[in-house]
Design a protein around this motif. Structure first.
Motif, PDB file in Angstrom:
ATOM      1  N   SER A 150       0.790  -1.249  -0.133  1.00 12.98           N
ATOM      2  CA  SER A 150      -0.298   0.305   0.197  1.00 12.98           C
ATOM      3  C   SER A 150       0.805   1.415  -0.073  1.00 12.98           C
ATOM      4  CB  SER A 150      -1.219   0.089   1.190  1.00 12.98           C
ATOM      5  OG  SER A 150      -1.256   0.907   1.229  1.00 12.98           O
ATOM      6  N   LYS A 151       2.154   0.760   0.664  1.00 19.29           N
ATOM      7  CA  LYS A 151       2.620   2.306   0.397  1.00 19.29           C
ATOM      8  C   LYS A 151       3.628   2.320  -0.471  1.00 19.29           C
ATOM      9  CE  LYS A 151       3.522   2.189   5.642  1.00 19.29           C
ATOM     10  NZ  LYS A 151       4.802   2.230   6.296  1.00 19.29           N
ATOM     11  N   LEU A 152       3.891   1.406  -1.213  1.00 17.56           N
ATOM     12  CA  LEU A 152       4.350   1.736  -2.047  1.00 17.56           C
ATOM     13  C   LEU A 152       3.997   1.990  -3.708  1.00 17.56           C
ATOM     14  CD1 LEU A 152       6.736  -2.122  -2.318  1.00 17.56           C
ATOM     15  CD2 LEU A 152       7.838   0.815  -2.465  1.00 17.56           C
ATOM     16  N   ASP A 153       2.077   1.670  -3.659  1.00 13.93           N
ATOM     17  CA  ASP A 153       0.973   2.078  -4.289  1.00 13.93           C
ATOM     18  C   ASP A 153       1.187   3.840  -4.060  1.00 13.93           C
ATOM     19  OD1 ASP A 153       0.901  -0.220  -5.213  1.00 13.93           O
ATOM     20  OD2 ASP A 153      -1.133  -0.537  -4.717  1.00 13.93           O
ATOM     21  N   GLU A 154       0.822   3.824  -2.773  1.00 21.40           N
ATOM     22  CA  GLU A 154       1.040   5.567  -2.393  1.00 21.40           C
ATOM     23  C   GLU A 154       1.942   6.449  -3.017  1.00 21.40           C
ATOM     24  OE1 GLU A 154       0.208   8.221   1.364  1.00 21.40           O
ATOM     25  OE2 GLU A 154       1.002   6.226   1.972  1.00 21.40           O
ATOM     26  N   GLU A 155       2.946   6.206  -3.168  1.00 22.80           N
ATOM     27  CA  GLU A 155       4.354   6.069  -3.279  1.00 22.80           C
ATOM     28  C   GLU A 155       4.805   6.483  -5.439  1.00 22.80           C
ATOM     29  OE1 GLU A 155       8.584   4.712  -2.860  1.00 22.80           O
ATOM     30  OE2 GLU A 155       8.084   4.492  -0.548  1.00 22.80           O
ATOM     31  N   GLY A 156       4.003   5.728  -5.934  1.00 21.33           N
ATOM     32  CA  GLY A 156       3.947   5.735  -7.223  1.00 21.33           C
ATOM     33  C   GLY A 156       2.621   6.688  -8.028  1.00 21.33           C
ATOM     34  N   ASP A 157       1.619   6.617  -6.414  1.00 22.13           N
ATOM     35  CA  ASP A 157       0.575   7.612  -6.902  1.00 22.13           C
ATOM     36  C   ASP A 157       1.037   9.399  -7.451  1.00 22.13           C
ATOM     37  OD1 ASP A 157      -1.311   5.385  -8.148  1.00 22.13           O
ATOM     38  OD2 ASP A 157      -2.262   5.484  -5.864  1.00 22.13           O
ATOM     39  N   ALA A 158       2.008   8.968  -5.129  1.00 21.98           N
ATOM     40  CA  ALA A 158       2.090  10.475  -5.275  1.00 21.98           C
ATOM     41  C   ALA A 158       3.427  10.985  -7.086  1.00 21.98           C
ATOM     42  CB  ALA A 158       2.234  10.542  -4.810  1.00 21.98           C
ATOM     43  N   ALA A 159       4.149   9.651  -7.256  1.00 21.86           N
ATOM     44  CA  ALA A 159       5.240  10.451  -8.415  1.00 21.86           C
ATOM     45  C   ALA A 159       4.572  10.920  -9.448  1.00 21.86           C
ATOM     46  CB  ALA A 159       5.973   9.589  -8.321  1.00 21.86           C
ATOM     47  N   ALA A 160       3.749  10.120  -9.714  1.00 21.51           N
ATOM     48  CA  ALA A 160       3.063   9.832 -11.327  1.00 21.51           C
ATOM     49  C   ALA A 160       1.853  11.706 -11.116  1.00 21.51           C
ATOM     50  CB  ALA A 160       1.917   9.068 -11.534  1.00 21.51           C
ATOM     51  N   ASP A 161       0.834  11.717 -10.079  1.00 25.01           N
ATOM     52  CA  ASP A 161       0.570  13.192  -9.532  1.00 25.01           C
ATOM     53  C   ASP A 161       1.785  14.015 -10.075  1.00 25.01           C
ATOM     54  OD1 ASP A 161      -1.445  11.434  -9.252  1.00 25.01           O
ATOM     55  OD2 ASP A 161      -2.011  11.626  -6.868  1.00 25.01           O
ATOM     56  N   TYR A 162       2.518  14.565  -9.641  1.00 26.34           N
ATOM     57  CA  TYR A 162       3.969  15.427  -9.741  1.00 26.34           C
ATOM     58  C   TYR A 162       3.836  15.591 -11.201  1.00 26.34           C
ATOM     59  CZ  TYR A 162       7.891  17.752  -9.343  1.00 26.34           C
ATOM     60  OH  TYR A 162       8.386  18.895  -9.145  1.00 26.34           O
ATOM     61  N   LEU A 163       4.471  13.717 -11.761  1.00 19.46           N
ATOM     62  CA  LEU A 163       4.952  13.985 -13.019  1.00 19.46           C
ATOM     63  C   LEU A 163       4.033  15.149 -14.257  1.00 19.46           C
ATOM     64  CD1 LEU A 163       7.429  10.918 -12.404  1.00 19.46           C
ATOM     65  CD2 LEU A 163       7.766  13.294 -12.589  1.00 19.46           C
ATOM     66  N   GLU A 164       2.923  14.269 -14.049  1.00 20.40           N
ATOM     67  CA  GLU A 164       1.365  14.350 -14.691  1.00 20.40           C
ATOM     68  C   GLU A 164       1.718  15.782 -14.594  1.00 20.40           C
ATOM     69  OE1 GLU A 164      -1.189  13.849 -17.634  1.00 20.40           O
ATOM     70  OE2 GLU A 164      -0.280  12.469 -16.394  1.00 20.40           O
ATOM     71  N   GLU A 165       1.689  16.726 -13.017  1.00 20.63           N
ATOM     72  CA  GLU A 165       1.174  18.150 -13.326  1.00 20.63           C
ATOM     73  C   GLU A 165       2.559  19.100 -14.262  1.00 20.63           C
ATOM     74  OE1 GLU A 165       1.343  19.689  -9.697  1.00 20.63           O
ATOM     75  OE2 GLU A 165      -0.569  17.955  -8.731  1.00 20.63           O
ATOM     76  N   LEU A 166       3.764  18.204 -14.041  1.00 21.30           N
ATOM     77  CA  LEU A 166       5.240  18.513 -14.172  1.00 21.30           C
ATOM     78  C   LEU A 166       5.127  18.861 -15.325  1.00 21.30           C
ATOM     79  CD1 LEU A 166       8.294  19.209 -14.035  1.00 21.30           C
ATOM     80  CD2 LEU A 166       8.239  17.579 -15.200  1.00 21.30           C
ATOM     81  N   LEU A 167       4.326  17.190 -16.650  1.00 21.01           N
ATOM     82  CA  LEU A 167       4.317  17.260 -17.957  1.00 21.01           C
ATOM     83  C   LEU A 167       3.136  18.657 -19.020  1.00 21.01           C
ATOM     84  CD1 LEU A 167       4.076  13.645 -18.600  1.00 21.01           C
ATOM     85  CD2 LEU A 167       6.379  15.065 -18.858  1.00 21.01           C
ATOM     86  N   ASP A 168       2.008  18.786 -17.716  1.00 14.68           N
ATOM     87  CA  ASP A 168       1.404  19.874 -17.908  1.00 14.68           C
ATOM     88  C   ASP A 168       1.856  21.573 -18.455  1.00 14.68           C
ATOM     89  OD1 ASP A 168      -0.879  17.617 -18.324  1.00 14.68           O
ATOM     90  OD2 ASP A 168      -2.112  17.631 -16.589  1.00 14.68           O
TER      91      ASP A 168
END
Length: 189
Positions: free
Chosen positions: A34-52
């Protein structure tokens, strides 16, 4: 008769304790996942914003393996719009990975060791490192002289150390900061 119930109680409670311990282990594994999934989701959210913000197109994939989160950003086939996120000598990629780690820490409150890849750069770099390390190993085995490799990131140094160990040679990292590099030595047998 008073002793019979006390004799059977421990044997009845032992399976419960075993089941409970097994349940705790499964709970720990589920919590870690669950912690790893949370890390992955947080990283993806940050990177998605950066790409935008950068107006770049990229697909983000998250994979968890070996207790580590791997996030990859890939562009559509035939486009190279993400090359600027890798930079010269992977410097931009490494910086982006560190910024994303900080964003994950801020979001989740936990340190992350996730690995970021852009358009398969890390796999291509791993192949190139295998060639470089192979040549260094051959040189050390041929003449016994140590060989210093060019500076590289901590992630790449770890891969290099593993390759050298597989060849039954010894290596260490020397230098500071951006000049930190691996030196290959003959085994100390």
């Amino acid at each position: 008769m008073g002793q019979e119930p006390s004799e059977t109680e421990p044997s009845e409670s032992e399976p419960a304790a075993t089941t409970e311990a097994g349940g705790e282990q499964a709970g720990d594994e589920a919590s870690a996942q669950s912690k790893l999934d949370e890390e992955g989701d947080a990283a993806a959210d940050y990177l998605e914003e950066l790409l935008d913000i950068a107006d770049l197109d990229g697909d983000i994939d998250i994979e968890v393996k070996g207790g580590r989160v791997y996030v990859s950003i890939s562009s559509e086939e035939g486009t190279s719009s993400l090359e600027s996120l890798v930079g010269q000598d992977s410097a931009t990629l490494e910086a982006l990975q560190e910024l994303t780690r900080l964003a994950v820490l801020s979001s989740t409150g936990q340190r992350s060791r996730f690995v970021l890849d852009i358009d398969g750069h890390r796999a291509r770099r791993a192949d190139a490192l295998k060639v470089i390390v192979g040549a260094a190993i051959a040189s050390v085995k041929a003449d016994g002289e140590s060989v210093a490799l060019k500076p590289m990131s901590a992630y790449e140094r770890k891969m290099v150390h593993d390759l050298i160990a597989e060849a039954d040679l010894v290596s260490d990292s020397e230098g500071e900061g951006p000049q930190r590099h691996v030196v290959v030595h003959a085994s100390e047998d």
